[in-house]
Scaffold this active site. Structure first.
Site, PDB file in Angstrom:
ATOM      1  N   LYS A 167      -3.793  -4.220 -10.242  1.00  0.00           N
ATOM      2  CA  LYS A 167      -2.631  -4.419  -9.371  1.00  0.00           C
ATOM      3  C   LYS A 167      -1.519  -4.553 -10.641  1.00  0.00           C
ATOM      4  O   LYS A 167      -1.559  -5.015 -11.440  1.00  0.00           O
ATOM      5  CB  LYS A 167      -2.632  -5.287  -8.332  1.00  0.00           C
ATOM      6  CG  LYS A 167      -3.645  -4.927  -7.303  1.00  0.00           C
ATOM      7  CD  LYS A 167      -3.355  -5.803  -6.233  1.00  0.00           C
ATOM      8  CE  LYS A 167      -4.924  -5.880  -5.172  1.00  0.00           C
ATOM      9  NZ  LYS A 167      -5.643  -4.587  -5.204  1.00  0.00           N
ATOM     10  N   TYR A 175       0.753  -1.251  -0.117  1.00  0.00           N
ATOM     11  CA  TYR A 175       0.141  -0.021   0.133  1.00  0.00           C
ATOM     12  C   TYR A 175       0.824   1.280   0.045  1.00  0.00           C
ATOM     13  O   TYR A 175       1.951   1.070   0.540  1.00  0.00           O
ATOM     14  CB  TYR A 175      -0.897  -0.030   1.316  1.00  0.00           C
ATOM     15  CG  TYR A 175      -1.930  -1.126   1.261  1.00  0.00           C
ATOM     16  CD1 TYR A 175      -3.215  -1.071   0.792  1.00  0.00           C
ATOM     17  CD2 TYR A 175      -1.387  -2.351   1.638  1.00  0.00           C
ATOM     18  CE1 TYR A 175      -4.131  -1.915   0.761  1.00  0.00           C
ATOM     19  CE2 TYR A 175      -2.342  -3.586   1.580  1.00  0.00           C
ATOM     20  CZ  TYR A 175      -3.711  -3.311   1.398  1.00  0.00           C
ATOM     21  OH  TYR A 175      -4.596  -4.209   1.245  1.00  0.00           O
ATOM     22  N   HIS A 218      -7.255   0.261  -1.480  1.00  0.00           N
ATOM     23  CA  HIS A 218      -6.830  -0.965  -2.119  1.00  0.00           C
ATOM     24  C   HIS A 218      -5.495  -0.798  -2.322  1.00  0.00           C
ATOM     25  O   HIS A 218      -4.884   0.350  -2.523  1.00  0.00           O
ATOM     26  CB  HIS A 218      -7.394  -1.363  -3.606  1.00  0.00           C
ATOM     27  CG  HIS A 218      -8.935  -1.526  -3.144  1.00  0.00           C
ATOM     28  ND1 HIS A 218      -9.440  -2.613  -2.606  1.00  0.00           N
ATOM     29  CD2 HIS A 218     -10.012  -0.726  -3.553  1.00  0.00           C
ATOM     30  CE1 HIS A 218     -10.695  -2.722  -2.541  1.00  0.00           C
ATOM     31  NE2 HIS A 218     -11.144  -1.423  -3.185  1.00  0.00           N
TER      32      HIS A 218
END
Length: 171
Positions: free
Chosen positions: A148, A106, A117
């Site tokens: 991601k 993160y 997220h």
């Protein structure tokens, strides 16, 4: 200094002040009324002298924690080296198990994973690691399907970490 009790592959922290300090710094997770930190988190905190871990009223050393971790997880020490490097860079690091990888990371300043997220998945591999293109493509596809980036963290024999962002190019 916080004190935790080694319980299998986790460390239980019962003191409410220690619990809140660790949570504030992005460590651990609550499981019902109990607060646990992972072995990798415990190693990091023990090495940085922020936590003492005990088992049967005996203090557990950093080396003993690494040994316990190595019995339960392949490449545990390499994963610890990457975890430590990422935490020292100010990033919040959590397990990536549900994504089939080692970590999810993160942004700097994130304290609570419910706030945002993660943006990257990290897969830790030793320097001599080899894989096929289909294997790498599967990992990349999974990362892209959950929005991601996929990062491979290569740990060499000296314990140095090099990061490679793996991405696809569309022509």
């Amino acid at each position: 200094m916080a004190v935790g009790i080694l319980s299998g592959t986790k460390v239980l922290v019962g003191d409410s002040d220690s619990k809140s300090q660790l949570k504030e710094r992005g460590f651990g997770e609550e499981d019902g009324k109990q607060f646990f930190i992972s072995l990798i988190e415990a190693c990091y905190l023990v090495e940085s002298e922020k936590l003492d871990v005990v088992k049967a009223d005996k203090k557990v050393s950093f080396e003993e924690l690494v040994k316990v971790g190595g019995k339960h997880e392949n490449e545990f020490y390499n994963k610890f080296l990457v975890f430590r490097d990422l935490r020292n860079r100010g990033l919040l690091v959590k397990t990536g198990l549900k994504f089939g990888t080692d970590f999810r990371i993160y942004d700097r300043g994130t304290k609570d994973v419910s706030e945002k997220h993660s943006k990257q998945l990290v897969h830790v591999v030793p320097e001599e690691y080899t894989c096929s293109f289909p294997e790498m493509a599967r990992a990349l596809r999974l990362a892209k399907n959950v929005n991601k980036d996929m990062i491979y963290a290569i740990v060499d024999e000296e314990g140095d970490v090099t990061y490679y962002l793996v991405d696809r190019v569309r022509l």
